[in-house]
Design a protein around this motif. Sequence first.
Motif, PDB file in Angstrom:
ATOM      1  N   GLN A   1      20.903  16.920  -1.958  1.00 12.60           N
ATOM      2  CA  GLN A   1      20.904  17.285  -3.310  1.00 12.60           C
ATOM      3  C   GLN A   1      20.906  19.066  -3.610  1.00 12.60           C
ATOM      4  OE1 GLN A   1      17.512  14.977  -4.218  1.00 12.60           O
ATOM      5  NE2 GLN A   1      18.555  13.693  -5.441  1.00 12.60           N
ATOM      6  N   VAL A   2      20.497  19.696  -2.772  1.00 10.55           N
ATOM      7  CA  VAL A   2      20.130  21.167  -2.861  1.00 10.55           C
ATOM      8  C   VAL A   2      21.782  21.464  -2.513  1.00 10.55           C
ATOM      9  CG1 VAL A   2      19.929  23.195  -1.550  1.00 10.55           C
ATOM     10  CG2 VAL A   2      17.937  21.447  -1.908  1.00 10.55           C
ATOM     11  N   PHE A   3      22.471  21.097  -1.705  1.00  9.29           N
ATOM     12  CA  PHE A   3      23.782  21.403  -1.347  1.00  9.29           C
ATOM     13  C   PHE A   3      24.795  21.238  -2.539  1.00  9.29           C
ATOM     14  CE2 PHE A   3      24.356  22.376   3.246  1.00  9.29           C
ATOM     15  CZ  PHE A   3      23.134  23.094   3.463  1.00  9.29           C
ATOM     16  N   ALA A   4      24.502  19.866  -3.072  1.00  3.38           N
ATOM     17  CA  ALA A   4      25.539  19.563  -3.924  1.00  3.38           C
ATOM     18  C   ALA A   4      24.976  20.514  -5.450  1.00  3.38           C
ATOM     19  CB  ALA A   4      25.341  17.940  -4.325  1.00  3.38           C
ATOM     20  N   ALA A   5      23.946  20.428  -5.779  1.00  2.00           N
ATOM     21  CA  ALA A   5      23.757  21.227  -6.893  1.00  2.00           C
ATOM     22  C   ALA A   5      24.003  22.847  -7.007  1.00  2.00           C
ATOM     23  CB  ALA A   5      22.033  21.166  -7.008  1.00  2.00           C
ATOM     24  N   THR A   6      23.949  23.468  -5.596  1.00  2.53           N
ATOM     25  CA  THR A   6      24.257  24.766  -5.350  1.00  2.53           C
ATOM     26  C   THR A   6      25.902  24.766  -5.434  1.00  2.53           C
ATOM     27  OG1 THR A   6      22.488  25.186  -3.828  1.00  2.53           O
ATOM     28  CG2 THR A   6      24.467  26.608  -3.740  1.00  2.53           C
ATOM     29  N   ASP A   7      26.711  23.864  -5.036  1.00  2.00           N
ATOM     30  CA  ASP A   7      28.174  24.117  -5.128  1.00  2.00           C
ATOM     31  C   ASP A   7      28.454  23.761  -6.455  1.00  2.00           C
ATOM     32  OD1 ASP A   7      28.935  24.978  -2.758  1.00  2.00           O
ATOM     33  OD2 ASP A   7      29.030  22.824  -1.754  1.00  2.00           O
ATOM     34  N   MET A   8      27.938  22.757  -7.254  1.00  2.00           N
ATOM     35  CA  MET A   8      28.056  22.756  -8.705  1.00  2.00           C
ATOM     36  C   MET A   8      27.854  23.657  -9.540  1.00  2.00           C
ATOM     37  SD  MET A   8      27.354  18.758  -9.953  1.00  2.00           S
ATOM     38  CE  MET A   8      26.101  18.017  -8.752  1.00  2.00           C
ATOM     39  N   ALA A   9      26.658  24.519  -9.422  1.00  2.00           N
ATOM     40  CA  ALA A   9      26.553  25.516 -10.031  1.00  2.00           C
ATOM     41  C   ALA A   9      27.335  26.827  -9.931  1.00  2.00           C
ATOM     42  CB  ALA A   9      25.134  26.085  -9.989  1.00  2.00           C
ATOM     43  N   LEU A  10      27.853  26.831  -8.252  1.00  2.00           N
ATOM     44  CA  LEU A  10      28.855  27.987  -8.133  1.00  2.00           C
ATOM     45  C   LEU A  10      30.238  27.588  -8.614  1.00  2.00           C
ATOM     46  CD1 LEU A  10      27.423  28.829  -4.535  1.00  2.00           C
ATOM     47  CD2 LEU A  10      27.363  30.430  -6.506  1.00  2.00           C
ATOM     48  N   ALA A  11      30.437  26.461  -8.719  1.00  2.00           N
ATOM     49  CA  ALA A  11      31.479  26.063  -9.406  1.00  2.00           C
ATOM     50  C   ALA A  11      31.878  26.580 -10.695  1.00  2.00           C
ATOM     51  CB  ALA A  11      31.848  24.639  -9.104  1.00  2.00           C
ATOM     52  N   GLY A  12      30.720  26.817 -11.636  1.00  2.00           N
ATOM     53  CA  GLY A  12      30.570  27.299 -12.816  1.00  2.00           C
ATOM     54  C   GLY A  12      30.397  25.843 -13.820  1.00  2.00           C
ATOM     55  N   ILE A  13      29.575  24.786 -13.087  1.00  2.00           N
ATOM     56  CA  ILE A  13      29.438  23.776 -13.924  1.00  2.00           C
ATOM     57  C   ILE A  13      27.881  23.887 -14.280  1.00  2.00           C
ATOM     58  CG2 ILE A  13      28.664  21.255 -13.765  1.00  2.00           C
ATOM     59  CD1 ILE A  13      30.762  20.936 -11.357  1.00  2.00           C
ATOM     60  N   GLU A  14      27.912  23.588 -15.627  1.00  2.00           N
ATOM     61  CA  GLU A  14      26.635  23.954 -16.395  1.00  2.00           C
ATOM     62  C   GLU A  14      25.961  22.750 -16.585  1.00  2.00           C
ATOM     63  OE1 GLU A  14      27.706  26.191 -19.799  1.00  2.00           O
ATOM     64  OE2 GLU A  14      28.176  27.912 -18.663  1.00  2.00           O
ATOM     65  N   SER A  15      24.481  22.917 -16.744  1.00  3.27           N
ATOM     66  CA  SER A  15      23.590  21.751 -17.080  1.00  3.27           C
ATOM     67  C   SER A  15      23.576  21.838 -18.830  1.00  3.27           C
ATOM     68  CB  SER A  15      22.316  21.982 -16.556  1.00  3.27           C
ATOM     69  OG  SER A  15      21.366  21.178 -17.141  1.00  3.27           O
ATOM     70  N   VAL A  16      23.818  20.512 -19.124  1.00  2.00           N
ATOM     71  CA  VAL A  16      23.628  20.565 -20.539  1.00  2.00           C
ATOM     72  C   VAL A  16      22.210  20.862 -21.233  1.00  2.00           C
ATOM     73  CG1 VAL A  16      24.180  18.885 -22.556  1.00  2.00           C
ATOM     74  CG2 VAL A  16      25.584  18.992 -20.835  1.00  2.00           C
ATOM     75  N   ILE A  17      21.251  20.264 -20.299  1.00  2.00           N
ATOM     76  CA  ILE A  17      19.840  20.405 -20.806  1.00  2.00           C
ATOM     77  C   ILE A  17      19.442  21.695 -20.065  1.00  2.00           C
ATOM     78  CG2 ILE A  17      17.668  19.278 -20.700  1.00  2.00           C
ATOM     79  CD1 ILE A  17      19.515  17.684 -22.258  1.00  2.00           C
ATOM     80  N   PRO A  18      18.878  22.645 -20.714  1.00  2.00           N
ATOM     81  CA  PRO A  18      18.400  24.001 -20.013  1.00  2.00           C
ATOM     82  C   PRO A  18      17.241  23.772 -19.114  1.00  2.00           C
ATOM     83  CG  PRO A  18      18.476  24.360 -22.417  1.00  2.00           C
ATOM     84  CD  PRO A  18      18.573  22.958 -22.036  1.00  2.00           C
ATOM     85  N   ILE A  19      17.021  24.520 -17.930  1.00  2.00           N
ATOM     86  CA  ILE A  19      16.009  24.278 -17.150  1.00  2.00           C
ATOM     87  C   ILE A  19      14.575  24.001 -17.588  1.00  2.00           C
ATOM     88  CG2 ILE A  19      15.995  26.822 -16.656  1.00  2.00           C
ATOM     89  CD1 ILE A  19      15.042  24.245 -14.024  1.00  2.00           C
ATOM     90  N   ASP A  20      14.240  24.785 -18.687  1.00  2.00           N
ATOM     91  CA  ASP A  20      12.848  24.740 -19.032  1.00  2.00           C
ATOM     92  C   ASP A  20      12.679  23.376 -19.631  1.00  2.00           C
ATOM     93  OD1 ASP A  20      11.698  27.367 -18.097  1.00  2.00           O
ATOM     94  OD2 ASP A  20      13.229  28.113 -19.209  1.00  2.00           O
TER      95      ASP A  20
END
Lengths: 290, 219
Positions: A232-251
């Motif tokens: 999951q770490v690898f998948a989330a890292t690559d998605m973020a680096l690809a410029g994919i954004e989370s609709v719900i902010p982290i906080d």
Amino acid sequence: MLKFDEFQKIIILAKENNCRISELIIEDQIHALEISEEALIDRMTNNYMVMKDAIMTGSNTSEKSTSGLIGGDAVRMKTYADLGKSICGENLSNAIASALAVAEVNACMGRIVAAPTAGACGIMPAALWSVQQSLKLSDEAVVRAMFTASSLGMVIATAATLAGAQGGCQAECGSATAMATVALIELMGGSPNQIGHGAAIALKSVLGLVCDPVAGLVEVPCIKRNAIGVAQVFAATDMALAGIESVIPIDEVISAMKAIGDEMPTSLKETSESGLADTKTGRRIERDLM
Amino acid sequence: MNVFDIIGPIMIGPSSSHTAGAVRLGQIATAIFGYAVKEANITLYGSFAKTHKGHGTDKAIIGGILGMKVDDAGIKTAIQAAAQAGLVVTFTTDRAKGYHPNTVKIQLKDKDSNEVTVMGSSIGGGNVRVSRINDLKVSFTCEYHTLIISHYDREGAVAQVANLLASSHINIAQMKLYRYDKGGEAVMVIEVDQKIGTHIMEEIKGYELVKSVATVKAI
């Protein structure tokens, strides 16, 4: 000094100062702990060395845990990864082997670093060591990124919880997954914004995960959840680096994790009354160990 | 809270509450006892009673009694180490309800007739709370450097200790006082910000109203 109540505040501060999140946190902790930068880095380096030792130890032994339930899976995964035929590819299959190694060392009463807890101790080391090897990074670069990971952990601890007994496995393996993700994104040269989105993407994917250890031990399903956590770490890292954004902010994701943890029944929060612990096999194992 | 509360501590697995916290409770009981331990009778309650074998809680408590730290690789073989050191150890499990899930009662004896019983719980993340010393109900965590002084319940006992700490530039973070009966035996638990040197211990030991003194170092 920083308050660690919202991760977005840290992201904004890093953008304003045009610096990495780790630089902010290191500066803050020098004051908070009243120690020199050198002493601070040394102390974190020591943690990283223990993490790497645990990977080496666990990768080279098929020792069984005290209960006899687990042991040898890290070696099995490493041997398979070395064949070069895995669907995950070299990096991820080796990282999975490393996560299994550390979690097995933990179950066998070896020395580990709680990151953020003992139950989730395999995720951070496996992710960090994997990226250090593939990018040929120095120990110090990796150690600095660990401060970024810690800062997210502090926010989660402040706004929610890191304890399985309070928030379920989402609070332990989930937090470790999000922490490792932000460290990796920083090491890969991602921006503070990408770090925020990566953290949110990682944490969202584990929301609701309960803590239901068989016979109350940090073995089943904890060890394999550490391994899957790295994927999951690898998948989330690559998605973020690809410029994919989370609709719900982290906080807001952290708030949701807290709310879910509060609503989760006690039977699924480390008490081994329900879930996998209450399966036919889980109960048989529990009886056999008594 | 700082970064090392999140990435850390370095510890022997598998569980911060069942292993690291258990080591700590063993250390604290031994520090309170203050004599060379020859016999340890350990009663486990709640989740400790249920899962102590798989979590190595028994080894961890013995390791703590032997003076091991939470990251000591020797914890795994602490029971053998205790046998070699001539320490007699017994374990009992008690399924009685009403205790914190991770609770242990540790009775320690020396070669003479000294003994103490300390009860405490592992409350998460390796943190602990001591709930009983002999028959006295107490509540402290040893999160700071802690002074545990057994004394007689008379006026001036607390003032004498507090004055010494002040003149030694030791700041009191918090303190609590417990007694059995008015004028009888009492215990003061003082948590402080600075380390407590042996000369301070010796001086307190010399006070007329003081029976015994123990210190537990902060984690």
